[in-house]
Structures are given as structure tokens and as C-alpha cells.
Design a protein around this motif. Structure first.
Motif, PDB file in Angstrom:
ATOM      1  N   ALA A 316       0.878  -1.185   0.000  1.00 44.66           N
ATOM      2  CA  ALA A 316       0.000   0.000   0.000  1.00 44.66           C
ATOM      3  C   ALA A 316       0.907   1.224   0.000  1.00 44.66           C
ATOM      4  O   ALA A 316       1.190   1.805   1.040  1.00 44.66           O
ATOM      5  N   HIS A 317       1.363   1.628  -1.206  1.00 47.59           N
ATOM      6  CA  HIS A 317       2.475   2.569  -1.308  1.00 47.59           C
ATOM      7  C   HIS A 317       2.047   4.021  -1.481  1.00 47.59           C
ATOM      8  O   HIS A 317       2.881   4.897  -1.675  1.00 47.59           O
ATOM      9  N   ASN A 318       0.731   4.290  -1.408  1.00 51.33           N
ATOM     10  CA  ASN A 318       0.268   5.672  -1.481  1.00 51.33           C
ATOM     11  C   ASN A 318      -1.019   5.821  -0.666  1.00 51.33           C
ATOM     12  O   ASN A 318      -1.554   4.835  -0.147  1.00 51.33           O
ATOM     13  N   LEU A 345       8.512   5.571   0.990  1.00 48.26           N
ATOM     14  CA  LEU A 345       9.463   6.451   0.302  1.00 48.26           C
ATOM     15  C   LEU A 345       9.151   7.911   0.649  1.00 48.26           C
ATOM     16  O   LEU A 345       8.000   8.274   0.882  1.00 48.26           O
ATOM     17  N   ALA A 346      10.185   8.740   0.636  1.00 41.25           N
ATOM     18  CA  ALA A 346      10.066  10.124   1.106  1.00 41.25           C
ATOM     19  C   ALA A 346       9.166  10.994   0.242  1.00 41.25           C
ATOM     20  O   ALA A 346       8.650  12.013   0.703  1.00 41.25           O
ATOM     21  N   ARG A 376      16.849   6.208  -3.861  1.00 41.26           N
ATOM     22  CA  ARG A 376      15.610   6.909  -3.512  1.00 41.26           C
ATOM     23  C   ARG A 376      15.458   6.866  -2.002  1.00 41.26           C
ATOM     24  O   ARG A 376      15.638   5.829  -1.382  1.00 41.26           O
ATOM     25  N   MET A 377      15.139   7.991  -1.422  1.00 41.32           N
ATOM     26  CA  MET A 377      15.140   8.095   0.032  1.00 41.32           C
ATOM     27  C   MET A 377      13.842   7.555   0.641  1.00 41.32           C
ATOM     28  O   MET A 377      12.753   7.955   0.240  1.00 41.32           O
ATOM     29  N   ALA A 378      14.012   6.647   1.611  1.00 40.15           N
ATOM     30  CA  ALA A 378      12.859   6.265   2.426  1.00 40.15           C
ATOM     31  C   ALA A 378      12.594   7.428   3.375  1.00 40.15           C
ATOM     32  O   ALA A 378      13.512   8.128   3.800  1.00 40.15           O
ATOM     33  N   SER A 422       6.007   0.987   0.964  1.00 44.39           N
ATOM     34  CA  SER A 422       6.613   0.924  -0.365  1.00 44.39           C
ATOM     35  C   SER A 422       6.690  -0.507  -0.890  1.00 44.39           C
ATOM     36  O   SER A 422       7.000  -1.443  -0.155  1.00 44.39           O
ATOM     37  N   LEU A 423       6.430  -0.672  -2.191  1.00 42.57           N
ATOM     38  CA  LEU A 423       6.548  -1.998  -2.818  1.00 42.57           C
ATOM     39  C   LEU A 423       7.986  -2.511  -2.755  1.00 42.57           C
ATOM     40  O   LEU A 423       8.227  -3.713  -2.696  1.00 42.57           O
TER      41      LEU A 423
END
Length: 435
Positions: A316-318, A345-346, A376-378, A422-423
Motif C-alpha cells: 500500500a504505497h500511497n 518512500l520520502a 531513492r530516500m525512504a 513501499s513496494l
């Protein structure tokens, strides 16, 4: 370029994006490769959420009809090769090397013509996919959009059917800050006279899509207007529903996934399948539809990894996906304590995502971090706890493996653990559990 690792390094070494979102690089690539995108039969799938599930349902439905089905999806969950698959089987390492060798010289030509503006990583990958499927490895290819639609590298395609699953807030830095702006990008995949199937979309963004379809004389089928689903109560890790579009009426469809949104995804896939089959004057049976839906599993999307105690992973990334998870918890798990480990993700709406889950009375939230892909920044969630009102104190444990261990020691046999966000994070977690 001899090895698989060298081929992957080449792909991942390409620039990720350019400031100007344009199709010119992709069109040049296709032109120099002999237009492989024109040599395939395809279904094109866009949308904020639900693309992966719709692709998966469609693949199984088309397989039930006896077709060999190619898919192009992102991101991958276990291995890079999953992104280009045939009947659910990823292409081999040797094929990845062969395709890179085929595409790389053309990419070098374009690099020379357009210094600092050459093809991106995703454009190279899309070119590899079109090249592969133009060789005849599948009867039909389901192509998933990367981001947006109008300027996505897959949009050189002229498909048989276009699909738009949902419209929600995600990738706003590229697509705009209103649902109408986002819908305009997604509607960019609609082609003149090509049928469109759309899912559960709010009235304002839906109107943007309807207007585009009308302008291009593209026949459009909308969930809730032209085809419908009726959920049926069922116990266990399933959903059951009836589907109808006026001509096809199939009752008692059963799926091995959970969530009202998955019923919507299945119905969009069924209507896209039926539309495609009608175009090709091919028969459709209730048995095909029932079996296709039943056979569909989607790894990493509310996927059960353990029964007692219950352990679930969900990419559930958003924010829209987190709201669906909130509904799932309220509908199916309100009778037990649920521990949620979350890493994001940030560049996501992580504060709203955390607030959505923190408000549930039976949810215990544990925030953590992971190493994102390509630097890519968490999101740094260490200070978020103080900003969010929650039913239970929110914990922060920087190391996600330690977070899983800590929660495992806290929870009882009847409690549940959901690991989400994040996936890319889910991919790491799944590898740990499936090891």
C-alpha cells in the motif's frame, strides 16, 4: 556485454528521468528499431492504483481463453526479469542480455544525437519489451503504464483496448495536484476509436476521461454505469461477487484475494477481457470468467504469509491504497489487535498515510525505514510520532528486521501483523519470509 549483471548495470545506469516529459526519445527509439510496438496485439492499462491486480486478472482470464499472454509490469517483486513475462513466467537472464545487446547500439545513436537527453532507464526497458514481443512470443500483451499516461514511454502503443483503473493522489510532482490534472495525464492513453474500460473513479476526474473519450470517438464502459458488481458475504480469505454488463451475467464469482477494491479490479478486468474477445469475435463463457478470477493471485498485495499468528504483506504505497487497507481492517479484522509495520518512500504523502491508520482503535503502529532503490530516500519517520494523534502510542524502530522481531514478541496468537508501505520495502520483507 556478456553477462546478466552487466546487462542490468547498463539498464540501471541510464538516467531515471528528464525535466521535459516528452515522447520524442521513445518515438525515435521505435523508429530506429523498426516499430516493434506496431507488431503486437495489446491491452494498455493505466491508473493510480489497481494496475497490477487488473493486469493479473486479465492475464488469467485471457489464459483461460487459450491465449498465450505477455505482460509488462513494474516494479518487480523478487527479480528484475518479472517485468517482461509470458504466461506469468519471467524471461530468462539470457534473454535480458540479448535484448540489451539489441537495443544498446540504437540508444548510443540517440545519445550522440541528443547529448544529455538520451533515453531513460524506463524507455530502454520499454524498448526491450516491445522488441521481445514483436518477435511473436505472445498472442496478446498486457502493457502496464509506468507513470501517468500521455507522456509515458508505453504510450507509443496503439492497443486493442485501453483501461484506466482508478484516479488518486500519487506522483503529484509529475502529474499535478488535482484529480482532474492527474486524470488528464491518465486519459492520454485513450486512442481514436479504441474502446476504453474505466473503474471506480470520482465524478470530476471521470468527466475528464469521458470528455477525452468523446473527443476521440472512443467507446467507453464505466464501472457502475455500463457494468456492475454486487458483493456477496463470504467468510475466510476470499471475496465473492456477481458481475453483469447487460450481455454477460455471471453469479457467484469467487476470488482468493480480499478487499472491495479487488472486486472492482476484477470487474474492470472482466469487462476489458469481454471487450477484447468481442473485438476478435471470440467466444466468452461463464466458466472462463469464473476460473480466470479464481486462479488470480497477486503477490505483495494483501498477501497472507502466515496463518497463526496472521502475517500479511501489502504494498500500500500511497494514500488511496492505505485508505483501502483501512477499510479492509474495519471490514475483516475489527475483532482482533492489528500491528502494522510501515516504511514509505520520502516522496509520498506519508503523514496522511500514518494518520489514516493511527486513528483505528485496534491498530498498533510501528514505523521503520529501509534502503530505497537507486538511492531513492525512504521517509525519515523518526520524528513523525509526535505529530500524529493515535489510539495507541506509535513506535519507531529504525531497523525493519528488528521491528518485525520486536512485534513478533509482543503480539498474541490471535493478533495480526500487517507489513506495508513501499513496494520496494515489501519486496525485501517477502524475500525474508520466503527464504
Amino acid at each position: 556485454m556478456k553477462s546478466y549483471q552487466e546487462a542490468l548495470a547498463y539498464i540501471h545506469g541510464r538516467v531515471k528521468s528528464h525535466k521535459d516529459a516528452t515522447m520524442k526519445r521513445m518515438q525515435l527509439l521505435m523508429d530506429k528499431l523498426g516499430h516493434p510496438e506496431q507488431q503486437i496485439t495489446a491491452i494498455h492499462v493505466a491508473g493510480t492504483n489497481g494496475k497490477g491486480s487488473v493486469v493479473s486478472f486479465l492475464r488469467n482470464l485471457l489464459s483461460e481463453a487459450g491465449l498465450t499472454v505477455g505482460t509488462f509490469t513494474s516494479p518487480f517483486l523478487v527479480r528484475f526479469n518479472e517485468r517482461i513475462s509470458v504466461d506469468g513466467v519471467p524471461i530468462s537472464d539470457d534473454e535480458v542480455v540479448r535484448l540489451v545487446k539489441r537495443v544498446a547500439p540504437i540508444v548510443a545513436e540517440i545519445d550522440a544525437m541528443m547529448p544529455n537527453e538520451g533515453p531513460t532507464e524506463f524507455e530502454v526497458l520499454t524498448a526491450m519489451m516491445f522488441t521481445y514481443f514483436a518477435e511473436g512470443h505472445a498472442d496478446v500483451v498486457i502493457v502496464e503504464v509506468g507513470i501517468g499516461g500521455d507522456n509515458d514511454s508505453t504510450n507509443v502503443l496503439y492497443p486493442d483496448v485501453s483501461v484506466i483503473t482508478t484516479i488518486g493522489y500519487d506522483h503529484m510532482q509529475f502529474l499535478g495536484n488535482t484529480l482532474s490534472e492527474i486524470a488528464k495525464h491518465k486519459a492520454g492513453i485513450i486512442k481514436p476509436n479504441v474502446p476504453v474500460v474505466i473503474g471506480n473513479i470520482a465524478a470530476t476526474p471521470k468527466q475528464v476521461i469521458l470528455n477525452q473519450a468523446t473527443e476521440l470517438s472512443a467507446p467507453i464502459k464505466c464501472l457502475g454505469r455500463d457494468f456492475s458488481v454486487q458483493s456477496r458475504p463470504i467468510s475466510g480469505w476470499h471475496e465473492q461477487f456477481d458481475f453483469s454488463d447487460g450481455e454477460i451475467n455471471t453469479k457467484g464469482l469467487k476470488m482468493n484475494m480480499m478487499g472491495d477494491f479487488q472486486i472492482d479490479n476484477a470487474s474492470v478486468a472482466i469487462e476489458a477481457f469481454v471487450t477484447f474477445m468481442r473485438l476478435h469475435r471470440a467466444p466468452v463463457s461463464a466458466k472462463m470468467i469464473k476460473q480466470g478470477v479464481l486462479n488470480t493471485q497477486w503477490a505483495g498485495r494483501f498477501e497472507k504469509l502466515n496463518d497463526q499468528p496472521l502475517v500479511v504483506i501489502d504494498g500500500a504505497h500511497n494514500l488511496p491504497a492505505i485508505k483501502e487497507m483501512q477499510k479492509n481492517i474495519q471490514n475483516h479484522f475489527s475483532d482482533r489487535e492489528i500491528y502494522i509495520i510501515l516504511a514509505i518512500l520520502a516522496d509520498k504523502q506519508y503523514l496522511q498515510m500514518i494518520e489514516t491508520l493511527a486513528g483505528l482503535k485496534n491498530v498498533h503502529l510501528i514505523l521503520t525505514e529501509f534502503v530505497g532503490p537507486n538511492q531513492r530516500m525512504a521517509a525519515d519517520l523518526s520524528t513523525v510520532r509526535a505529530e500524529v494523534k493515535s489510539a495507541h502510542p506509535i513506535e519507531f524502530i529504525a531497523n525493519w528486521q528488528e521491528a518485525i522481531l520486536t512485534v513478533s514478541n509482543q503480539m498474541g496468537q490471535d493478533d495480526g501483523l500487517i507489513i506495508t508501505g513501499s513496494l520496494y520495502f515489501i519486496s525485501d520483507v517477502r524475500a525474508l519470509f520466503k527464504h
